[in-house]
Design a protein around this motif. Sequence first.
Motif: not given
Ligand code: ME8
Length: 515
Positions: A24-25, A268, A10-12, A291, A50, A21, A261, A229, A293
């Motif tokens: 992890y991904t 998605h 994902p882009i964070y 999943g 993101d 978290g 996640g 999104w 954490w």
């Molecule tokens: O949702 N356990 O970004 P985000 C496991 N920008 N994985 C975790 C977690 C946890 N406690 N917390 C976060 C977004 N993740 C959007 C995405 S993509 C086109 C746009 C991981 O910064 C997990 O992969 O909130 C989750 O989907 C992602 O961080 C969410 O990152």
Amino acid sequence: MSGRFYVTTPIYYVNGAPHIGHAYTSIAADIVARFNRLSGKDVFFLTGTDEHGQKVEQAALAAGEDPQAFTDRFAAEFRAVADVMGISYDDFIRTTEPRHKAGAQALWEKVAAGGDIYLGAYEGWYALRDEAFYGEDELVTRPDGTKVAPSGAPVEWMREPSYFFRLSAYQDRLLELYEKHPQFIGPVGRKNEIVSFVKQGLRDLSISRTSFKWGVPVPGDEDHVMYVWFDALANYLTALGFPDTSAPRMAFWPANLHMVGKDIARFHTVYWPAFLMAAGIDLPSMVFSNGWWTVEGEKMSKSVGNVIDPRDFVAEFGLDAVRFFLIREVPFGGDSDLSRRSLISRMNVELANDLGNLAQRTLSLIARNCGGVLPERGPLTEADTHLFGQASLLPSVMAEQIGRIALTDALEETWKLIRACNAYIDHQAPWALKKTDPVKMEAVLRVLADALRVIATVLQPYMPGSMDKMLTQLGVTTDERTLTALDTPLPGGRVLPKPEGIFPRFIEPEAGTAQ
Ligand code: ME8
């Protein structure tokens, strides 16, 4: 096993610091990327940030910073964490980059040209924290009577002019996609949830905002910015050079795997394929969601103060132990709890005892009893053939497991071989053969060195640094570390470097002496 392979994280969001978290991904996607490279594939591995949306704009304002300066700072932080975690990305996309904005606008225009975007007005419950609208029926009523989003985020009633995407027209095509391509959504539990969500019927989706400015302008109507999104999902294409179909990286589309996640599986597996269908663009092959954490039994949150910066864990336990633990602790796809005790126990039992000792025992016997030179292969006994059989099957068994993102099963499969090697060394007792049968001793040590080579080769994607050390100690040169290279046995007689322990036991600092 050649060909292209495109995998993404994902882009964070850049409205908060990276935590375990996020790491992890990215680690899971990294393992898949590295394993495919090892299999000879031409891999493109994308991660990034993101950076648009009201949430980011508000976080910047709260920090008293210009949004661009704010996102620059956090994007650099996410990149630094990716580097510390050994994420072998080929590109890091930021949605505030011109290449992304132009590509996201081109995607919008393609969808609009197909007739699936129209102007309307949006009224509904909006949760800023989730950047998502919810239907009345999706809201949860708290004991005090207030309504909140299913995630617990507060919602507010919003009304504004908005462009809509005709998502309602895609229900049948999406259900057909899930049916015809059962691997499109993983794991299977997630698939069942998405299928039943789509079966309930889909509402058109609001895909633009006029209430704030921090976003990609809608082409032809600059009062609107794109819903974050729509903008964000486009990154998977814009990083390849979309809409320029002659851009060399476009050959990587469609993506083989979007690792995400479970919280963002719906975006998605419902919105993204529908946007792509509307634009006439091929669909990715798989969206796999990991999943969740918790930390020592609790949800990670700033207010609880238990948010783990992965860099702190790496500093304390070492990168490979953290990478190993995160993937080993729970069958990949399931939820899990991060506990220090469990991490330390896995480090000591599985890494230090099972694997570390096996390597140490084998290599120090070769150093001591074979003049530090890799022995030649001897005639094979039945026990040797049995162990070799197991070892030679391992790469293809793992390839199949990693192909369906069974990342934990693939580790378990490797540990079966490690345990078999430990049983073999105990049974053969090569340390006792020096005097009685030195020829057999050499043959036994060579069998172990060969099995260890297989183990260290297939574990490279999980623990790159430690396996690099182990392969070096086994005398395997850097161009002999692919899966196909395993078909060619190393020539005997190679001088091996002096063995050194790779996985030390972790001793918890005495209470009171830890800072
Ligand atoms: O949702 N356990 O970004 P985000 C496991 N920008 N994985 C975790 C977690 C946890 N406690 N917390 C976060 C977004 N993740 C959007 C995405 S993509 C086109 C746009 C991981 O910064 C997990 O992969 O909130 C989750 O989907 C992602 O961080 C969410 O990152």
